[in-house]
Design a protein around this motif. Sequence first.
Motif, mmCIF file in Angstrom:
data_model
loop_
_atom_site.group_PDB
_atom_site.id
_atom_site.type_symbol
_atom_site.label_atom_id
_atom_site.label_comp_id
_atom_site.label_asym_id
_atom_site.label_seq_id
_atom_site.Cartn_x
_atom_site.Cartn_y
_atom_site.Cartn_z
ATOM 1 N N ASP A 160 -13.571 137.433 1.362
ATOM 2 C CA ASP A 160 -13.686 138.850 1.712
ATOM 3 C C ASP A 160 -14.016 139.021 3.194
ATOM 4 O OD1 ASP A 160 -13.365 139.815 -1.024
ATOM 5 O OD2 ASP A 160 -15.356 138.994 -1.372
ATOM 6 N N MET A 161 -14.847 138.134 3.710
ATOM 7 C CA MET A 161 -15.211 138.215 5.138
ATOM 8 C C MET A 161 -14.017 137.891 6.027
ATOM 9 S SD MET A 161 -18.894 136.293 4.928
ATOM 10 C CE MET A 161 -19.870 136.484 3.425
ATOM 11 N N ILE A 162 -13.268 136.864 5.645
ATOM 12 C CA ILE A 162 -12.091 136.488 6.432
ATOM 13 C C ILE A 162 -11.090 137.647 6.468
ATOM 14 C CG2 ILE A 162 -10.062 134.971 6.456
ATOM 15 C CD1 ILE A 162 -11.907 132.720 5.439
ATOM 16 N N ALA A 163 -10.884 138.295 5.329
ATOM 17 C CA ALA A 163 -9.944 139.425 5.294
ATOM 18 C C ALA A 163 -10.422 140.579 6.169
ATOM 19 C CB ALA A 163 -9.770 139.897 3.847
ATOM 20 N N LEU A 164 -11.721 140.838 6.162
ATOM 21 C CA LEU A 164 -12.275 141.910 6.984
ATOM 22 C C LEU A 164 -12.135 141.585 8.465
ATOM 23 C CD1 LEU A 164 -13.744 144.633 6.901
ATOM 24 C CD2 LEU A 164 -15.918 143.382 6.794
ATOM 25 N N ILE A 165 -12.385 140.334 8.827
ATOM 26 C CA ILE A 165 -12.240 139.916 10.227
ATOM 27 C C ILE A 165 -10.791 140.070 10.672
ATOM 28 C CG2 ILE A 165 -12.356 137.925 11.780
ATOM 29 C CD1 ILE A 165 -14.754 136.942 10.056
ATOM 30 N N GLN A 166 -9.854 139.693 9.807
ATOM 31 C CA GLN A 166 -8.444 139.799 10.179
ATOM 32 C C GLN A 166 -8.050 141.257 10.424
ATOM 33 O OE1 GLN A 166 -6.214 137.037 10.653
ATOM 34 N NE2 GLN A 166 -5.281 138.781 11.729
ATOM 35 N N ARG A 167 -8.593 142.181 9.605
ATOM 36 C CA ARG A 167 -8.296 143.594 9.827
ATOM 37 C C ARG A 167 -8.818 144.050 11.193
ATOM 38 N NH1 ARG A 167 -9.653 144.458 4.215
ATOM 39 N NH2 ARG A 167 -11.674 145.382 4.762
ATOM 40 N N LEU A 168 -9.970 143.560 11.582
ATOM 41 C CA LEU A 168 -10.528 143.929 12.883
ATOM 42 C C LEU A 168 -9.671 143.388 14.027
ATOM 43 C CD1 LEU A 168 -14.299 143.394 12.062
ATOM 44 C CD2 LEU A 168 -13.238 145.562 12.742
ATOM 45 N N ARG A 221 -17.574 129.099 9.835
ATOM 46 C CA ARG A 221 -18.462 129.861 8.947
ATOM 47 C C ARG A 221 -18.650 131.255 9.538
ATOM 48 N NH1 ARG A 221 -21.148 126.474 12.279
ATOM 49 N NH2 ARG A 221 -23.146 127.158 13.181
ATOM 50 N N PRO A 222 -19.051 132.221 8.723
ATOM 51 C CA PRO A 222 -19.164 133.597 9.218
ATOM 52 C C PRO A 222 -20.407 133.812 10.061
ATOM 53 C CG PRO A 222 -19.868 133.486 6.943
ATOM 54 C CD PRO A 222 -19.338 132.124 7.278
ATOM 55 N N GLY A 223 -20.326 134.812 10.934
ATOM 56 C CA GLY A 223 -21.522 135.316 11.575
ATOM 57 C C GLY A 223 -22.319 136.115 10.561
ATOM 58 N N TRP A 224 -23.587 136.316 10.878
ATOM 59 C CA TRP A 224 -24.482 136.970 9.914
ATOM 60 C C TRP A 224 -24.051 138.400 9.601
ATOM 61 C CZ3 TRP A 224 -29.605 139.559 11.563
ATOM 62 C CH2 TRP A 224 -30.276 140.056 10.451
ATOM 63 N N HIS A 225 -23.643 139.163 10.606
ATOM 64 C CA HIS A 225 -23.423 140.598 10.422
ATOM 65 C C HIS A 225 -22.248 140.908 9.500
ATOM 66 C CE1 HIS A 225 -26.268 140.714 13.659
ATOM 67 N NE2 HIS A 225 -25.425 140.134 14.481
ATOM 68 N N ILE A 226 -21.210 140.085 9.563
ATOM 69 C CA ILE A 226 -20.015 140.373 8.776
ATOM 70 C C ILE A 226 -20.281 140.226 7.283
ATOM 71 C CG2 ILE A 226 -19.055 138.023 8.722
ATOM 72 C CD1 ILE A 226 -17.068 141.273 9.406
ATOM 73 N N GLU A 227 -21.306 139.440 6.923
ATOM 74 C CA GLU A 227 -21.577 139.180 5.515
ATOM 75 C C GLU A 227 -21.844 140.470 4.743
ATOM 76 O OE1 GLU A 227 -24.777 136.426 5.212
ATOM 77 O OE2 GLU A 227 -23.766 134.862 6.364
ATOM 78 N N CYS A 228 -22.777 141.282 5.249
ATOM 79 C CA CYS A 228 -23.170 142.476 4.501
ATOM 80 C C CYS A 228 -22.052 143.519 4.489
ATOM 81 C CB CYS A 228 -24.453 143.066 5.079
ATOM 82 S SG CYS A 228 -25.918 142.075 4.685
ATOM 83 N N SER A 229 -21.293 143.634 5.572
ATOM 84 C CA SER A 229 -20.156 144.552 5.569
ATOM 85 C C SER A 229 -19.192 144.211 4.442
ATOM 86 C CB SER A 229 -19.419 144.492 6.913
ATOM 87 O OG SER A 229 -20.086 145.248 7.894
ATOM 88 N N ALA A 230 -18.906 142.916 4.289
ATOM 89 C CA ALA A 230 -17.948 142.484 3.269
ATOM 90 C C ALA A 230 -18.508 142.649 1.860
ATOM 91 C CB ALA A 230 -17.557 141.030 3.517
ATOM 92 N N ILE A 247 -22.029 148.805 10.928
ATOM 93 C CA ILE A 247 -21.310 150.069 11.100
ATOM 94 C C ILE A 247 -20.048 149.852 11.925
ATOM 95 C CG2 ILE A 247 -21.406 152.325 12.229
ATOM 96 C CD1 ILE A 247 -24.361 152.474 11.436
ATOM 97 N N ALA A 248 -20.190 149.132 13.019
ATOM 98 C CA ALA A 248 -19.044 148.891 13.902
ATOM 99 C C ALA A 248 -17.928 148.169 13.149
ATOM 100 C CB ALA A 248 -19.500 148.067 15.109
ATOM 101 N N GLN A 249 -18.279 147.110 12.434
ATOM 102 C CA GLN A 249 -17.281 146.329 11.710
ATOM 103 C C GLN A 249 -16.571 147.151 10.638
ATOM 104 O OE1 GLN A 249 -19.984 142.230 11.902
ATOM 105 N NE2 GLN A 249 -20.098 143.606 10.165
ATOM 106 N N SER A 250 -17.374 147.821 9.819
ATOM 107 C CA SER A 250 -16.798 148.491 8.648
ATOM 108 C C SER A 250 -16.009 149.737 9.020
ATOM 109 C CB SER A 250 -17.913 148.839 7.650
ATOM 110 O OG SER A 250 -18.508 147.654 7.167
ATOM 111 N N CYS A 251 -16.519 150.515 9.977
ATOM 112 C CA CYS A 251 -15.782 151.717 10.389
ATOM 113 C C CYS A 251 -14.492 151.346 11.111
ATOM 114 C CB CYS A 251 -16.669 152.596 11.277
ATOM 115 S SG CYS A 251 -18.043 153.369 10.393
ATOM 116 N N CYS A 252 -14.572 150.366 12.006
ATOM 117 C CA CYS A 252 -13.389 150.007 12.787
ATOM 118 C C CYS A 252 -12.335 149.303 11.947
ATOM 119 C CB CYS A 252 -13.803 149.113 13.959
ATOM 120 S SG CYS A 252 -14.763 149.975 15.225
ATOM 121 N N ALA A 253 -12.744 148.541 10.963
ATOM 122 C CA ALA A 253 -11.772 147.832 10.125
ATOM 123 C C ALA A 253 -10.905 148.789 9.328
ATOM 124 C CB ALA A 253 -12.498 146.874 9.182
ATOM 125 N N HIS A 254 -11.436 149.998 9.075
ATOM 126 C CA HIS A 254 -10.707 150.949 8.235
ATOM 127 C C HIS A 254 -10.221 152.170 9.014
ATOM 128 C CE1 HIS A 254 -11.567 148.742 4.563
ATOM 129 N NE2 HIS A 254 -12.797 148.570 5.006
#
Length: 461
Positions: A122-130, A203-212, A240-247
């Motif tokens: 889930d984190m990898i997919a979110l990062i790719q969207r960003l 491995r993921p950074g800490w912040h992306i974990e909770c967004s995913a 907030i930055a990750q989740s809002c910008c990814a979508h």
Amino acid sequence: MTDIKLHNSLSGKKETFIPHDPSHIRLYACGPTVYNYAHIGNARMAVVFDLLVAVMRRAYPKVTYVSNITDVDDKIMAAAAETGTPIDDITAKYTRIYNEDMAALGVAMPDIQPHATAHIGDMIALIQRLIDRGHAYEAAGHVLFHVPSFDAYGRLSRRSRDEQVAGARVDIAPYKKDAADFVLWKPSTEEQPGWDSPWGVGRPGWHIECSAMAEKHLGLPFDIHGGGADLKFPHHENEIAQSCCAHGHENDLSSFARYWVHNGFVTVSGEKMSKSIGNITLVHDLIAAWPGEVLRLTLLSAHYRQPLDWSAETLAQNRAFLDGLYRTLYDLKAITADNISGHAIPADVKNALYDDLNTPKALATLKALARHAAEEKTPESKAALLAAGHILGVLKHDPADWLGYGHDDDSDAAEIEDLLQQRADARAAKDFARADDIRDLLASRNIVIEDTPQGAKWRRT
């Protein structure tokens, strides 16, 4: 139904809570990184959100509460290297201990407790969207979020550009486009935990974990996100930055979480908890010395958004407060109060909790309810006291056991009763020195004698 009001960190003011879907309230709170024992600051978040969820469950038909476990992190890797213990063993051990320690404080398990390592895809997919949306870039095996691509960055914490860079404690790396850019993915060596990704093993950074994990289990937007005030920046700002910008919702920060709730810091005897000072206060140690309800009540004794100073004096005060409540219930033991779970929360307690979890006011009302129950001695007044206590997570023990009168399983009960009889005989013979010696002997064993019109009683302290 009385409106619930919450202080929303995003707007900076207290607002009437308006759910995204009244038929299903959804909450997320950032859980522990499991490399060591939880300290009392971690417990404050757990207790505050446990109470908030309990209040929501009384007001709405369905509530889903998610609080995660971070089980991949550089601190965990450091603990493994230092102790020579496999990472999986460390994370399994401290996850179990965390849940046991929080249960001792009356904290219910979240409905869902996702582990970061189970959501790497889930984190990898979110990062790719960003990356696809131009908010992240790959550099030197890392993937970083490009902070200047998000104009609203800093709105939650209200930090200026200079404060953002300083507060994030960022490493100045040559591959960064901007000093404030933060890591979404980092490369792993053969000795470090890693997963295959489009950017190499890492491995993921800490912040992306909770967004995913929040998106996976609650969908977007969900109602309430939060945690300790220390997470507001950079962790929650970055979420907030990750989740809002990814979508594609760069101009709508509520498209991720609609309300943000943050509890204040815990100090110890007026000082911030610090390894250098040596005042880190662990829940695991505290529950060996104090009943869990005393710890819980102490954590709720100050308003959740205010600082809370932790001290032996405060613990003793809250122990005495609970003892008084249990004394009232013990004195009312002959009065039956049925169906406490279904009893309505007393109006004054409900109004206090609906007003941004005003626990000091709720506890003052709890004290008043105890006085009323002691005076009225009715099933209704006793039920109201118990219902108020239960929503706050206290008064769940048998009063006799709490006060030390529960002797059924006490292996020394027969001996103590014999000593009490010897004391009664000594007093009848006016041998007061012998009676005092028996009292002192029992006191040395943490047994208190109470002389009543019905005779002497004893209890353990």
